[in-house]
Every structure is written in C-alpha cells, then in structure tokens.
Motif scaffolding. Structure first.
Motif, short mmCIF file in Angstrom:
data_model
loop_
_atom_site.label_atom_id
_atom_site.label_comp_id
_atom_site.label_asym_id
_atom_site.label_seq_id
_atom_site.Cartn_x
_atom_site.Cartn_y
_atom_site.Cartn_z
N ASP A 281 62.40 12.68 -15.47
CA ASP A 281 63.66 13.59 -15.31
C ASP A 281 63.99 13.18 -13.85
OD1 ASP A 281 61.51 14.56 -13.30
OD2 ASP A 281 61.68 16.62 -14.10
N ASP A 282 63.78 12.18 -13.10
CA ASP A 282 64.32 11.87 -11.95
C ASP A 282 64.59 10.44 -11.83
OD1 ASP A 282 65.21 11.68 -9.36
OD2 ASP A 282 63.48 12.86 -8.47
N PRO A 283 65.98 10.14 -11.61
CA PRO A 283 66.29 8.75 -11.58
C PRO A 283 66.00 7.99 -10.19
CG PRO A 283 68.32 10.02 -11.17
CD PRO A 283 67.22 10.95 -11.34
N GLU A 284 65.69 8.73 -9.18
CA GLU A 284 65.46 8.35 -7.87
C GLU A 284 64.31 7.50 -7.66
OE1 GLU A 284 66.96 7.64 -3.98
OE2 GLU A 284 67.88 8.49 -5.92
N PRO A 285 64.25 6.27 -7.24
CA PRO A 285 63.12 5.43 -7.08
C PRO A 285 62.15 5.90 -6.00
CG PRO A 285 64.77 4.17 -6.27
CD PRO A 285 65.48 5.41 -7.07
N GLU A 286 60.95 5.66 -6.09
CA GLU A 286 59.96 6.12 -5.18
C GLU A 286 59.11 4.66 -4.67
OE1 GLU A 286 57.05 8.75 -6.68
OE2 GLU A 286 58.22 10.51 -6.07
N PRO A 287 58.81 4.60 -3.07
CA PRO A 287 58.32 3.34 -2.97
C PRO A 287 56.76 3.15 -3.59
CG PRO A 287 58.99 4.58 -1.14
CD PRO A 287 59.25 5.48 -2.58
N PHE A 288 56.71 1.81 -3.98
CA PHE A 288 55.37 1.50 -4.45
C PHE A 288 54.33 1.55 -3.36
CE2 PHE A 288 57.80 -1.47 -7.37
CZ PHE A 288 57.43 -0.91 -8.45
N SER A 289 53.34 1.91 -3.82
CA SER A 289 52.00 1.83 -2.71
C SER A 289 51.36 0.45 -2.63
CB SER A 289 50.92 2.91 -3.07
OG SER A 289 50.63 2.39 -4.38
N ARG A 290 50.51 0.38 -1.68
CA ARG A 290 49.81 -0.89 -1.51
C ARG A 290 49.07 -1.27 -2.72
NH1 ARG A 290 45.01 -2.93 0.08
NH2 ARG A 290 45.08 -4.85 0.92
N GLU A 291 48.32 -0.27 -3.42
CA GLU A 291 47.53 -0.48 -4.55
C GLU A 291 48.59 -0.75 -5.75
OE1 GLU A 291 45.39 1.33 -1.41
OE2 GLU A 291 47.42 2.25 -2.39
N GLU A 292 49.68 -0.17 -5.87
CA GLU A 292 50.72 -0.50 -6.93
C GLU A 292 51.11 -1.80 -6.84
OE1 GLU A 292 52.49 3.64 -8.28
OE2 GLU A 292 53.27 2.94 -6.56
N LEU A 293 51.62 -2.31 -5.56
CA LEU A 293 51.92 -3.68 -5.39
C LEU A 293 51.07 -4.80 -5.99
CD1 LEU A 293 53.63 -3.48 -1.77
CD2 LEU A 293 54.74 -3.61 -3.94
N ILE A 294 49.72 -4.40 -5.69
CA ILE A 294 48.70 -5.32 -6.17
C ILE A 294 48.45 -5.18 -7.50
CG2 ILE A 294 46.11 -5.69 -5.86
CD1 ILE A 294 46.21 -4.90 -3.05
N ARG A 295 48.58 -4.21 -8.41
CA ARG A 295 48.27 -4.02 -9.53
C ARG A 295 49.44 -4.59 -10.45
NH1 ARG A 295 48.87 1.95 -11.03
NH2 ARG A 295 47.25 2.16 -9.42
N GLY A 298 50.00 -8.70 -8.71
CA GLY A 298 48.94 -9.59 -8.34
C GLY A 298 48.44 -9.48 -6.87
N SER A 299 49.33 -9.34 -6.07
CA SER A 299 49.05 -9.31 -4.75
C SER A 299 50.16 -8.56 -3.94
CB SER A 299 48.90 -10.71 -3.99
OG SER A 299 50.22 -11.52 -3.88
N GLU A 300 49.68 -8.03 -2.66
CA GLU A 300 50.71 -7.63 -1.89
C GLU A 300 51.76 -8.26 -1.39
OE1 GLU A 300 50.36 -4.44 1.95
OE2 GLU A 300 49.00 -5.69 1.63
N LYS A 301 51.21 -9.54 -0.95
CA LYS A 301 52.36 -10.58 -0.46
C LYS A 301 53.38 -10.68 -1.52
CE LYS A 301 52.86 -15.29 1.01
NZ LYS A 301 52.21 -16.16 1.23
N PHE A 302 53.24 -11.08 -2.77
CA PHE A 302 53.93 -11.30 -3.88
C PHE A 302 54.93 -9.99 -4.09
CE2 PHE A 302 55.02 -12.40 -8.38
CZ PHE A 302 56.04 -13.14 -8.19
N GLY A 303 54.27 -8.93 -4.02
CA GLY A 303 55.09 -7.49 -4.38
C GLY A 303 56.10 -7.29 -3.11
N ASN A 304 55.70 -7.70 -2.07
CA ASN A 304 56.70 -7.46 -1.17
C ASN A 304 57.86 -8.30 -1.20
OD1 ASN A 304 55.69 -5.48 0.45
ND2 ASN A 304 54.14 -6.75 1.46
#
Length: 350
Positions: A281-295, A298-304
């Motif tokens: 119900d909210d279109p505003e994006p929220e930052p990915f957590s470190r764990e989500e970037l990995i999930r 595949g890695s925090e580096k590639f997520g960034n």
C-alpha cells in the motif's frame, strides 16, 4: 555462392543482448550474404535455431576453449555477446582470430560486449557524481582503473587490437531495459529480460515493498534493447563498409545510452506498480538491508552495484549515425509490464 558469404560467429544467442543482435542480423538487408554460426549449450534451442531460423549451431560451452578458438578462426566477424568478464573465453576467441589473420591475411572484426559498470563507483546510493565519460575522449577511457568491472577483458582486447591482427570494437551498454520482442524471443530461444531492473523487481516482489540501495541518489544511463541492437548493426555496417573511418581499439568504445535516471526513480516506479497490483500500500522504496543485498544479489558487493554511479554520453555511436528512439520516460513506463511478468512467473512456481 556459399564461399562468397561473410562468415559470422556469435556468442550469447540465447541471451538478451545476443538474441536481439542475432535477430537483427537475420533481418538485415544483406542477411542472404551472411554465414552465421552460433555456440549454444541447449540442444533443443539448437534444433530450433537450425530448423526455424537457418542458423548453423554448435552445441557447447564457453569453457570449451578449443571449440571457441576454432569457431572464431573460421569467422571474419565475431559478435561476442556473452559473459563480459570471461577472460579465458576472450583469449580463446582472440587466439582464433590471430590464427585466421596469419592464415588468410584478412583483418577480422571483433564486436565485443562490455557494459558501463566499468565506469561505476562505490556510492551505495548516497550521492550523484559529476563525472561524465564520453566515448570520444580516449584519454578518459584509458584512465579507467584496471580493477574496474569488465576492465580485464577490455584491456585484453585492446592489446590484441594494438598488435594488429584484429579490428576490435567494444559496445558498452548501460541499463538496458524492456521485454525483448520478436521471432527468437517468441520461439523461446532467447531470454527476453535484462538483468539490472529485473533484479530489483524480484527482490521487491519477495519483500513486498520496493527496495533500493541507500537513498537511491546515484545516476546511471539507460538504453532500450531495440536501440542497443540498432547500435550493433550500425557499427557492423560501418566496420564492414568503411573500416578506415570506423573507430577501433582505443577509439572503438561505443557507449549505449539515451538518457539518465537515478536508482530511486526505478525503485519508485516498481513501488507504484506494486501498489497497483495490490502487493503493497506504499510506493515509497525502502533501503535493502545487508542481508537482503546478499539474498537478492548473491553478495553485498554486487548488490551495492545497484547503488553506484555510471555516467556517460554515447557520442561515438551518434557520430556514425546512431539515433536511439527511446527515452528515460520510456524506461520508467517499461517497468510495470516487467513487474507483471515476474509476478506471473512467481505465481506459476507456487
């Protein structure tokens, strides 16, 4: 006669870029004068390419370096549209082209696919850089760090061009977007989806809220898949018909861009699509957590990487007549259909 045809070898035929390029080659006004060979892993797709599209197919992988070398040696033109970071594969292709040059005396053409990740920084979505690269600025291109994404492959190709046995051209697309259409995609041969935006979409669907890296402030260029394919064709025609006036080597980098966006804009468009589809119900994006970037990456580096800056202008392509049609507004409009497509894929797995 067959012997008079231009032998072309293409990698990545079942992929997004490679499929679009192969499709354009098959639709080219001079297609009857081409002798096209592709290397694919999937035997079923190989049968479709041969029976329905008249393409010569070799079944194999890019890890079979002898096969890559042999196929490149038989080609006057190589379109390398697969992995931009596979150094052994590129070395095998270049070895084949070197052998061809030594045996026949012709100067084979290599059109390699890199990407504007080579320009990316580590902003993590927190700021926009003022640095903008032009593909006509050779000194600027040479200044890119040897440790940048794709750079080891690009430098290997530059060395080959300098040695004089190949005319090397590197297409450097940015954020490629839109669901690819056409016979190869409809036949199920080639992948109709890009990478960057779909990764954001898949993660956002999973968390049921649009995600982004940091504050989404970093900037990237964008380009429609059809415009990218057109750039390849214009470059191919120019290299074949007017080689002396077609930049190669360090003057052979061709950025693919027609507009610029922030990562926030993409994530917000995903959020709006999720709202319309009743997922959030909210279109505003929220930052990915470190764990989500990995999930999701595949890695925090590639997520960034999805929070980096990569700014450029496709001046060289435009200098040979490239006129991209689609804009950043079109890119943002393309996001909802992709969200719908990946939502359906998720539902079909349940």
């Amino acid at each position: 006669m067959s012997s008079a045809k231009t032998p072309i070898f293409l990698t990545g035929a079942t992929g997004y870029i490679g499929g679009a390029v192969l499709q354009r080659l098959l639709q080219h006004p001079n297609a009857s004068t081409f002798d096209i060979t592709v290397l694919v892993r999937n035997a079923e797709k190989a049968k479709i390419l041969e029976s329905k599209f008249g393409v010569k197919v070799v079944v194999g992988t890019h890890q079979e370096l002898d096969k890559l070398e042999s196929l490149a040696e038989k080609a006057h033109v190589v379109f390398h549209c697969a992995d931009a970071d596979d150094v052994p594969a590129v070395k095998a292709i270049l070895s084949g082209l070197r052998k061809r040059h030594a045996a026949f005396g012709d100067l084979p053409i290599l059109i390699h696919t890199s990407g504007t990740a080579v320009l990316s920084d580590d902003a993590r979505g927190m700021y926009a850089t003022e640095t903008i690269y032009s593909d006509l600025n050779v000194n600027q291109i040479k200044s890119i760090s040897p440790t940048a994404f794709h750079r080891d492959v690009d430098l290997t190709i530059m060395e080959a061009d300098e040695q004089g046995y190949v005319r090397a051209h590197i297409v450097v697309p940015s954020t490629i977007y839109a669901i690819a259409r056409g016979p190869l995609f409809e036949a199920g041969v080639s992948n109709p989806h890009s990478v960057q935006i779909p990764l954001l979409i898949k993660g956002s669907l999973d968390r049921k809220r649009a995600g982004m890296v940091g504050q989404g402030k970093a900037l990237w260029p964008d380009v429609h898949i059809d415009d990218v394919a057109e750039l390849y064709m214009l470059l191919f025609d120019s290299a074949m018909n007017d080689p002396e006036n077609t930049g190669h080597g360090w003057e052979g980098f061709y950025f693919g861009e027609n507009g610029e966006h922030s990562w926030y804009q993409i994530s917000r468009a995903i959020g709006e699509a999720l709202v319309e589809l009743g997922i959030t119900d909210d279109p505003e994006p929220e930052p990915f957590s470190r764990e989500e970037l990995i999930r999701y990456y595949g890695s925090e580096k590639f997520g960034n990487y999805s929070g980096s800056n990569s700014r450029c202008r496709a001046d060289r392509g435009r200098s040979i007549g490239w006129k991209p049609r689609y804009t950043t507004e079109d890119m943002l409009k393309s996001i909802k259909p992709e969200v719908i497509a990946f939502k359906k894929k998720l539902e079909s797995k349940v």
